[in-house]
Design an enzyme around this catalytic site. Structure first.
Site, mmCIF file in Angstrom:
data_model
loop_
_atom_site.group_PDB
_atom_site.id
_atom_site.type_symbol
_atom_site.label_atom_id
_atom_site.label_comp_id
_atom_site.label_asym_id
_atom_site.label_seq_id
_atom_site.Cartn_x
_atom_site.Cartn_y
_atom_site.Cartn_z
ATOM 1 N N THR A 193 18.026 17.938 65.739
ATOM 2 C CA THR A 193 17.696 16.551 65.439
ATOM 3 C C THR A 193 18.302 16.177 64.095
ATOM 4 O O THR A 193 18.271 16.977 63.145
ATOM 5 C CB THR A 193 16.172 16.305 65.451
ATOM 6 O OG1 THR A 193 15.918 14.946 65.076
ATOM 7 C CG2 THR A 193 15.414 17.239 64.555
ATOM 8 N N GLU A 194 18.871 14.984 64.023
ATOM 9 C CA GLU A 194 19.687 14.630 62.871
ATOM 10 C C GLU A 194 18.895 14.457 61.583
ATOM 11 O O GLU A 194 19.495 14.363 60.507
ATOM 12 C CB GLU A 194 20.507 13.373 63.163
ATOM 13 C CG GLU A 194 19.695 12.165 63.560
ATOM 14 C CD GLU A 194 20.472 11.244 64.494
ATOM 15 O OE1 GLU A 194 20.794 10.133 64.054
ATOM 16 O OE2 GLU A 194 20.749 11.617 65.647
ATOM 17 N N ASN A 195 17.560 14.406 61.663
ATOM 18 C CA ASN A 195 16.786 14.352 60.429
ATOM 19 C C ASN A 195 16.558 15.736 59.828
ATOM 20 O O ASN A 195 15.923 15.842 58.786
ATOM 21 C CB ASN A 195 15.447 13.639 60.636
ATOM 22 C CG ASN A 195 14.566 14.304 61.669
ATOM 23 O OD1 ASN A 195 15.042 14.648 62.750
ATOM 24 N ND2 ASN A 195 13.297 14.474 61.368
#
Length: 228
Positions: free
Chosen positions: A53-55
């Site tokens: 996940t890009e976070n």
């Protein structure tokens, strides 16, 4: 035709299930915000897929049971997640370095439109929309393969699979496979190639709700999914 499609089309869970069956063991995969996130629930037994996940997390697992959420553990869509053994946490910038460095095997996104040449439009400047393309722009140009999960038509019955996108593009020539509520379709050499369709739907009926030519190069399989 619209009423008929409402009776036979797949649910979002069923589309997500079908997409999950094609993800290889050991693949590093980013799931787009919203509908694509469902794919994490349907991994075949015995396969170990590493979700990114890009976070800033790799190796997250299924959503926690209601009431068991840890709100320090969320994906990019602000949904609560669990972690699997070996999960890692890192800075947002490092996460995008992984994306832009080509380290993801697959990204799965939603779509407003997919063109037969593989162009993707999945953001909008319309009323109520957030006017930003977000991380999807990086994902579609950097992941080794990019797929879409979507309803085959809009809520008003307009085709989502089109000859050319008329909405703002997220990426150019980036999509390789589309999982819809009616069919599984590949993008090959600038054409839509039909791989699977619902057995209750004729080819002509499917073509009538598709905004570009569907090509057939091999026998078309039945799109079969469980009742979820």
């Amino acid at each position: 035709m619209t009423l008929q499609l409402d009776r036979i089309k797949l649910t979002n869970d069923q589309i997500a299930w079908r997409a999950a069956q094609d993800i290889a063991d050991g693949a590093y995969v980013n799931l787009g915000i919203g509908f694509p996130e469902k794919i994490a629930r349907f991994q075949p037994e015995g396969r170990d897929v590493i979700f990114h996940t890009e976070n800033g997390v790799t190796g997250f697992g299924a959503a926690p049971a209601e009431g068991q959420e840890d709100w320090d553990l969320v994906n990019a869509g602000k949904k609560a997640i669990t972690t699997k053994p070996g999960a890692a946490f890192f800075h947002h910038a490092d996460s995008f370095a992984m994306v832009r460095g080509g380290h993801l095997d697959l990204a799965v996104l939603g779509a407003f439109q997919v063109a037969e040449n593989g162009d993707l439009a999945n953001w909008s400047t319309g009323k109520g929309a957030v006017p930003a393309v977000g991380g999807a722009m990086d994902l579609v140009q950097s992941a080794k393969r990019v797929a879409v999960v979507t309803d085959h038509v809009t809520k008003t019955g307009a085709p989502k699979l089109v000859d050319r996108c008329t909405m703002p593009l997220t990426g150019v020539g980036c999509i390789t496979r589309v999982y819809t509520s009616l069919a599984v379709i590949d993008v090959v050499d600038g054409r839509f190639v039909l791989r699977e369709k619902l057995p209750a739907l004729s080819f002509d009926d499917l073509q009538s709700v598709t905004g570009a030519t569907l090509n057939v190069t091999d026998p078309v399989a039945d799109l079969a999914v469980p009742a979820l």
